[in-house]
Each structure stands twice: as structure tokens, then as C-alpha cells.
Design an enzyme around this catalytic site. Structure first.
Site, short mmCIF file in Angstrom:
data_model
loop_
_atom_site.label_atom_id
_atom_site.label_comp_id
_atom_site.label_asym_id
_atom_site.label_seq_id
_atom_site.Cartn_x
_atom_site.Cartn_y
_atom_site.Cartn_z
N ASP A 180 40.51 49.38 37.51
CA ASP A 180 40.42 48.51 38.84
C ASP A 180 40.22 47.19 38.42
O ASP A 180 39.16 46.84 38.17
CB ASP A 180 39.53 49.18 39.65
N LYS A 219 41.59 39.32 46.22
CA LYS A 219 40.53 38.72 45.59
C LYS A 219 41.06 37.33 44.88
O LYS A 219 40.64 36.24 44.96
CB LYS A 219 39.71 39.59 44.60
N TRP A 233 32.20 50.15 43.52
CA TRP A 233 33.56 50.59 43.62
C TRP A 233 33.78 51.69 42.69
O TRP A 233 34.66 52.65 42.98
CB TRP A 233 34.58 49.21 43.37
#
Ligand SMILES: *Cc1c(COP(=O)(O)O)cnc(C)c1O
Length: 362
Positions: A173, A197, A104
Site C-alpha cells: 500500500d 495523497k 491502514w
């Protein structure tokens, strides 16, 4: 385990608290005595105002955010933030630092580069297949921000504590660990998290941005891509994903009122992770892929002696009511995602299964 439900170890979209799912089911046809469901009411109604305002208020309380912070809901997932952050915050003569700790972070870096922005990779753990979190990073004091990925969902590593930045705002993030533990928001200029998530279903990204960074937003950007648009319109410049925001509100209510806040949540999460890592370290059969000091308490990644056994492990686990244990397609192996809504009971069941499987196949 409730009838017809399995223990869910999916990485995202992931498990949600059963209490929340039941509340939604019970109130679905007649939301707030309106005679309509949440998916049928106007986003301009007082009913929806209460939903979004309560979600924001709970986020502020849970993360102890002061008045400088704005809590926004933006569509496009966490991936949209990879481009919105440099678009909004980096001018032509500015530079930013990124730490590359996995898939990511790599994508966040790539999007900034596509835009032609000047950024540097201040540290990377690519040399050891992203199995650790770098230390003692020489950050550029002139950077506008420093971008990190607080939890690496795919590689199974996590920042145990956040780096010293010498006053440069940190951007994180936090898609896969927001609301899993308390932390000091004071160092952060911006925090973002795709909902699916740890805080809700897919459809929205929570963005927490500090006032001084909002001042950097250039005039000449499309309205939908400007943080200021969302900040001045309470995230309702256009129609927000009302159902997703409503579910986030209920998950945050569960966190505050049923779990009892982030300190309590962290204790439970630490316990779940400890049980799983102990099961992995107990013998030679399982092998953790992240360096011990960098292990994630959200995504536990491990290998078995060979791929045939890994396949059997995932299949037999599912037959035993334990789902979602296959590792990400890019890395293979196994992964147990143990977000807030995955219960201690689920982890106990997984540990029992792991012991039996190792005894039978080891
Ligand atoms: C899942 C994930 C993303 C991507 O989220 P989308 O909402 O699908 O864009 C980004 N970063 C991290 C850390 C993730 O876990």
C-alpha cells in the site's frame, strides 16, 4: 506564496502542484479543442484514450516498470484494495503474510479476515504504538504474498528499504509515498495507491499488478471486483472517473517534465524532511513521535509540551498561512504532510514559524 493560496500540509486530499491546477483552469472549458470540458467528453473518445494511455505510459517510465506489469485505475480508493487483494489472490488453501505497522495495515488485515482468508501477521509494531518499522521478519516462504504499508500516513513511519522476501511477491500500500522516490519494482507483485495523497484528487486507486498474480484471479468473482476485468479493458469496463485520471496524467507530466523524475523528487523530499526533523530535534520544545530510523519523509508527526499548546500551534499556524497541521484524530498531536507538491518554500515557512512559536511559548 500565491495570492489567496495557503501552504497546504493536509494529509489527504492534499496539495497539488500549482502548475497543474492552473493548466486545468486554463483548458477547462475547451479540452483538447473539443469545445467541451474533460468532464463532458466520452470516455470512449480518442481524446480520453490519449489521457489514460499517457497516464499509464508515464507511470511505466517513472517507476521503470517492465512489460510484466499492468497499470490499472480502480474506484473505491485504497480501502477497496484491502478486500480485492485477498479476494483475487488467495485461494482456499493459500496463505499470506501481513506486516502490521499502523492504522491502514490493521484495516487491510481486518478485511482479509472478514473474507475468511488464511493470513498471518508476520510482524507488528503495535507494542510501541506503531512508532517503528519491524526488522528481520520471519516470513513464511509458502505465502502467496507479503503485504506491507510502505508509508504510515497517520503514525509517520516509512520503510526506508523494502524487506527481503525470499522470492515471495511483495504487495505494498503506497498510498502516501508512491512517486516520492525511486525503488526497484522487481520485488513487487502488486502496488496500490489511493490517488489523493501524492498523485491527484480522490476518486481512483492506482493498481500496478504483475502478470503472474493476474493468473491467480478466480473466475467466480463479480466483474467489477476482478483485476482481470480492468487489465483486459484498459480500466474502462465501465465509466472511469475521467477527471481524476486526467489530473493524475497532469501530475505525472509535472513530475517528469518540471521536476525531472523521481531521483530529483526524492532529493527535494529528503531536503524538506531533513529541515523539518532538524527543527523538531533542535530543542526540547518539539518531540518527534516516530523512532529516528523509521521516520517518514512524507508525514512528519510531532508533539508539543501539552495539548493546549498543540491547539494554539495549529490555530496560529493557520493565521500565518500554514494549513493542515493537526494530527490525525486517532493520535492527536501535530502532523505536517509534505508530499511531492508541498514546496521547499512551504517547508521553510513552516520551520520559521516553528522557531518563532517555540521561542514565544517555550
Ligand atoms: C489514505 C490512506 C488509505 C485510505 O485511502 P482511501 O483512498 O480513502 O481508501 C489507505 N492506506 C494508506 C497508507 C493511506 O494513507
Amino acid at each position: 506564496m500565491k495570492e489567496n493560496r495557503i501552504y497546504n500540509f493536509n494529509a489527504g486530499p492534499a496539495a497539488l502542484p500549482l502548475e497543474v491546477l492552473e493548466e486545468i483552469k486554463d483548458s477547462f472549458l475547451n479540452f483538447g479543442d473539443s469545445g467541451m470540458s474533460i468532464t463532458e467528453i466520452s470516455h470512449r473518445s480518442a481524446l480520453f484514450d490519449d489521457v489514460i494511455n499517457d497516464a499509464v505510459a508515464r507511470t511505466r517510465r517513472l517507476l521503470k516498470l517492465d512489460d510484466r506489469f499492468h497499470v490499472l485505475f480502480i474506484q473505491g480508493g485504497a480501502s477497496m484494495q484491502f478486500c480485492m487483494i485477498p479476494m483475487n489472490l488467495l485461494g482456499p488453501s493459500d496463505t499470506a503474510d501481513y506486516v502490521n505497522t499502523g492504522t491502514w495495515s490493521t484495516k487491510a488485515i481486518k478485511e482479509a479476515e472478514i473474507l475468511g482468508k488464511t493470513i498471518s501477521v508476520a510482524a507488528s509494531s503495535e507494542d510501541k504504538n506503531f512508532s517503528y518499522i519491524p526488522k528481520n521478519i520471519p516470513f513464511n516462504k509458502k505465502a502467496v504474498y507479503i503485504h506491507i504499508t510502505s508509508n504510515n500516513t497517520i503514525k509517520g513511519t516509512q520503510w526506508a528499504s523494502f524487506p527481503e522476501t525470499g522470492g515471495v511477491p511483495l504487495i505494498a500500500d503506497m498510498s502516501s509515498d508512491i512517486m516520492s522516490r525511486p525503488f526497484d519494482a522487481g520485488k513487487f507483485g502488486l502496488i496500490y495507491a489511493g490517488a489523493q495523497k501524492n498523485i491527484g484528487p480522490a476518486g481512483v486507486c492506482m493498481v500496478i499488478i504483475r502478470d503472474d498474480l493476474l493468473k491467480r484471479v478466480p473466475d467466480k468473482l463479480p466483474s467489477m471486483l476482478k483485476y482481470t476485468t480492468y487489465a483486459t479493458k484498459n480500466s474502462m469496463f465501465n465509466t472511469p472517473p475521467c477527471f481524476t485520471v486526467y489530473m493524475i496524467q497532469l501530475v505525472l507530466k509535472w513530475l517528469e517534465e518540471t521536476v525531472g523524475g523521481l531521483e530529483k523528487m526524492e532529493q527535494i523530499n529528503q531536503k524538506k524532511a531533513r529541515m523539518l526533523y532538524e527543527a523538531i530535534d533542535a530543542g526540547e520544545f518539539y518531540h518527534g513521535t516516530a523512532e529516528t530510523a523509521s521516520r517518514s519523509i512524507m508525514n512528519v508527526t510531532f508533539r508539543l509540551p501539552n495539548e493546549t499548546l498543540e491547539k494554539q500551534f495549529v490555530e496560529q499556524a493557520l493565521k500565518n498561512g500554514l494549513g493542515g497541521l493537526k494530527g490525525h484524530r486517532s493520535v492527536g498531536g501535530c502532523r505536517a504532510s509534505i508530499y511531492n507538491a508541498t514546496s521547499l518554500e512551504a517547508v521553510e515557512a513552516l520551520v520559521d514559524f516553528m522557531k518563532t512559536f517555540a521561542q514565544t511559548n517555550g
